[in-house]
Scaffold this motif. Structure first.
Motif, PDB file in Angstrom:
ATOM      1  N   GLY A 121      35.822  42.131  63.176  1.00 23.30           N
ATOM      2  CA  GLY A 121      35.045  43.300  63.552  1.00 23.30           C
ATOM      3  C   GLY A 121      34.720  43.370  65.030  1.00 23.30           C
ATOM      4  O   GLY A 121      34.345  44.439  65.531  1.00 23.30           O
ATOM      5  N   VAL A 122      34.850  42.263  65.744  1.00 25.34           N
ATOM      6  CA  VAL A 122      34.547  42.274  67.173  1.00 25.34           C
ATOM      7  C   VAL A 122      35.493  43.195  67.938  1.00 25.34           C
ATOM      8  O   VAL A 122      35.181  43.650  69.044  1.00 25.34           O
ATOM      9  CB  VAL A 122      34.612  40.832  67.736  1.00 25.34           C
ATOM     10  N   PHE A 123      36.651  43.508  67.328  1.00 26.80           N
ATOM     11  CA  PHE A 123      37.632  44.367  68.005  1.00 26.80           C
ATOM     12  C   PHE A 123      37.380  45.853  67.781  1.00 26.80           C
ATOM     13  O   PHE A 123      38.036  46.693  68.407  1.00 26.80           O
ATOM     14  CB  PHE A 123      39.049  44.030  67.523  1.00 26.80           C
ATOM     15  N   LEU A 124      36.460  46.193  66.895  1.00 29.79           N
ATOM     16  CA  LEU A 124      36.253  47.606  66.562  1.00 29.79           C
ATOM     17  C   LEU A 124      35.603  48.356  67.727  1.00 29.79           C
ATOM     18  O   LEU A 124      34.655  47.877  68.338  1.00 29.79           O
ATOM     19  CB  LEU A 124      35.363  47.733  65.322  1.00 29.79           C
ATOM     20  N   HIS A 125      36.127  49.566  68.006  1.00 28.25           N
ATOM     21  CA  HIS A 125      35.511  50.422  69.009  1.00 28.25           C
ATOM     22  C   HIS A 125      36.064  51.829  68.833  1.00 28.25           C
ATOM     23  O   HIS A 125      36.994  52.059  68.067  1.00 28.25           O
ATOM     24  CB  HIS A 125      35.779  49.903  70.428  1.00 28.25           C
ATOM     25  N   GLY A 126      35.451  52.777  69.512  1.00 29.13           N
ATOM     26  CA  GLY A 126      35.929  54.160  69.449  1.00 29.13           C
ATOM     27  C   GLY A 126      35.027  55.040  68.610  1.00 29.13           C
ATOM     28  O   GLY A 126      34.387  54.582  67.658  1.00 29.13           O
TER      29      GLY A 126
ATOM     30  N   TYR B 186      25.289  42.069  71.299  1.00 27.47           N
ATOM     31  CA  TYR B 186      25.150  40.619  71.443  1.00 27.47           C
ATOM     32  C   TYR B 186      25.588  39.914  70.169  1.00 27.47           C
ATOM     33  O   TYR B 186      26.340  38.928  70.204  1.00 27.47           O
ATOM     34  CB  TYR B 186      23.695  40.294  71.784  1.00 27.47           C
ATOM     35  N   PHE B 187      25.129  40.399  69.001  1.00 31.18           N
ATOM     36  CA  PHE B 187      25.419  39.745  67.730  1.00 31.18           C
ATOM     37  C   PHE B 187      26.925  39.665  67.484  1.00 31.18           C
ATOM     38  O   PHE B 187      27.443  38.628  67.049  1.00 31.18           O
ATOM     39  CB  PHE B 187      24.741  40.516  66.592  1.00 31.18           C
ATOM     40  N   LYS B 188      27.625  40.761  67.745  1.00 32.45           N
ATOM     41  CA  LYS B 188      29.047  40.801  67.428  1.00 32.45           C
ATOM     42  C   LYS B 188      29.868  39.826  68.271  1.00 32.45           C
ATOM     43  O   LYS B 188      30.988  39.466  67.876  1.00 32.45           O
ATOM     44  CB  LYS B 188      29.578  42.222  67.587  1.00 32.45           C
ATOM     45  N   CYS B 189      29.329  39.420  69.393  1.00 33.17           N
ATOM     46  CA  CYS B 189      30.039  38.467  70.258  1.00 33.17           C
ATOM     47  C   CYS B 189      29.400  37.081  70.246  1.00 33.17           C
ATOM     48  O   CYS B 189      29.829  36.200  70.992  1.00 33.17           O
ATOM     49  CB  CYS B 189      30.086  38.994  71.689  1.00 33.17           C
TER      50      CYS B 189
END
Length: 432
Positions: free
Chosen positions: A89-94, A267-270
């Motif tokens: 999920g860290v790659f999700l964006h847009g 912060y949490f996602k990374c």
């Protein structure tokens, strides 16, 4: 591996190639639990329910697991997207990302600035605590808090400081001794259905500059405005730093949620290891949860029904002398105590078509095992009466009068048993 009365030793012998330290540990399980406590059977495996059985083991409190709108949304997603792109999920964006959009919807629903979807409630709790605590952080945790919260403390390398269940004064004594830190509670406790006095805990946290974490797994969807949870119901959204929940309870799905600030979301996602090193939700899970959120926000009658059903059962079972250990919710626990007594209770209920969930160590303290009845919105008045009649009929058979929980109740002088008369659920709903 299926182990019955006669083949547990053979099952152990199949592990002969294991090093001695591990073989001994496995053998201890079969000797101490399967043979000594469970008499060669299994405390979790009783009868197989037939078509007429009442299954009270599901956490689908609002009875939406088969809701056609939810199933249609999931089926459409599977047909159009399959399993999607499998990645962290860290790659999700847009702006068009369904999971990120659903996180925004959950944040609005819970009255929070932002939220994070996780693979499970366990991942949400362990990831959150691991990302906010370290070895220098005192973490104050209710002794009955969910095991995933304890595991998060262990993963963080933090110091776990337990306090008595729902005891605000004991918590404050602990904070005065060890200093500001993180306070962790459940809003509704999964073992016995008791409710946390959140207002009092929020005041202590504010006074002593502590981070306040509330697990709302068993109140999100069933409590609060349109199901927004007990924190929202009490107007404490600005005083609770983080709320977590498993979406495998009232939301009848498979995911976890954390409410937080926008800054913390990034912060949490990374930072949280479960967020970094696990794949994101599948598209059909996201689509199903989005449809579920619409149903839960809209169908207030489901919350009314489950609350009335649970209230009726609690009242009737208490009149029969059962110690419900402070349950105020849709979770009702019959605490037989030692595991052999809980097996007897399970068998008596199941023989009469009532199937609950057995809880034993490590989900409970030693010798405080129980059968948990999870009440749902679609139980009819006749089905509720059937549960009560069965619980009334088996009291002598299961030696309820000799249970440790019953003795505790009698020592407090809290029993007011009388001849039970069937009551109309509709009357109870009007009275409420």
């Amino acid at each position: 591996m299926k182990v019955g009365n006669n083949n547990w030793r053979n099952a152990h012998n199949n592990d002969a190639a294991l090093p001695a330290f591990l073989a001994a540990r496995v053998d201890r399980y079969y000797t101490e639990r399967v043979q000594q406590s469970w008499a060669g059977g299994h405390i979790m495996k009783g009868r197989v329910p037939d078509a007429d059985a009442l299954q009270l083991s599901s956490n689908d409190y609002l009875s939406i697991a088969r809701h056609p709108e939810i199933l249609d949304a999931m089926c459409m997603s599977i047909r159009s997207e399959g399993n999607g792109l499998l990645m962290s999920g860290v790659f999700l964006h847009g702006d068009d990302c369904p999971q990120l959009n659903l996180e925004s919807r959950f944040a609005s629903f819970m009255g929070a600035e932002a939220s994070v979807l996780c693979q499970s409630g366990f991942a949400a709790n362990t990831g959150l605590i691991q990302s906010i605590a370290n070895a220098q952080t005192p973490v104050y945790v209710d002794m009955m808090a969910h095991m995933s919260l304890w595991e998060g403390i262990r993963a963080a390398g933090a110091k776990a400081i337990s306090f008595f269940h729902n005891d605000v004064e004991h918590l404050e004594q602990r904070i005065q001794r060890y200093g500001p830190g993180i306070v962790i509670v459940d809003s509704v406790y999964s073992t016995n259905g008791s409710v946390c006095p959140l207002q009092a805990f929020a005041e202590v946290c504010a006074e002593h500059d502590c981070v306040f974490v509330v697990d709302e797994s068993h109140s999100l969807g069933t409590h609060g405005p349109h199901g927004a949870g007990l924190v929202a119901e009490l107007g404490l959204t600005d005083r609770v730093h983080f709320r977590t929940a498993s979406l495998a309870k009232a939301f009848a799905g498979r995911a976890g949620i954390i409410s937080c600030s926008r800054r913390f979301q990034e912060y949490f996602k990374c930072e949280a290891l479960p967020a970094i090193f696990s794949s994101t939700l599948l598209p059909h899970e996201t689509a199903g949860l989005a449809a579920t959120l619409e149903v839960i926000e809209r169908d207030d009658w489901r919350r009314t029904r489950v609350a009335a059903n649970a209230r009726y059962l609690r009242m009737c079972l208490a009149e029969l002398g059962y110690n419900l250990n402070g349950s105020e919710t849709q979770i009702i626990a019959l605490e037989a105590g030692p595991e052999p007594q809980t097996i007897a209770l399970r068998d008596a209920l199941e023989a009469r078509g009532i199937f609950g969930s057995v809880f034993c160590a490590p989900a409970t303290a030693q010798n405080r095992s129980l059968v948990r009845l999870s009440i749902n919105a679609m139980l009819s008045e006749s089905e509720l009466e059937r549960i009560v009649e069965v619980c009334e009929a088996i009291r002598d058979e299961v030696q309820m009068w000799n249970w440790p929980s019953t003795r505790r109740l009698m020592e407090r002088g809290a029993t007011r048993m009388r001849v039970r008369q069937p009551r109309a659920l509709a009357d109870l709903q009007v009275a409420a």
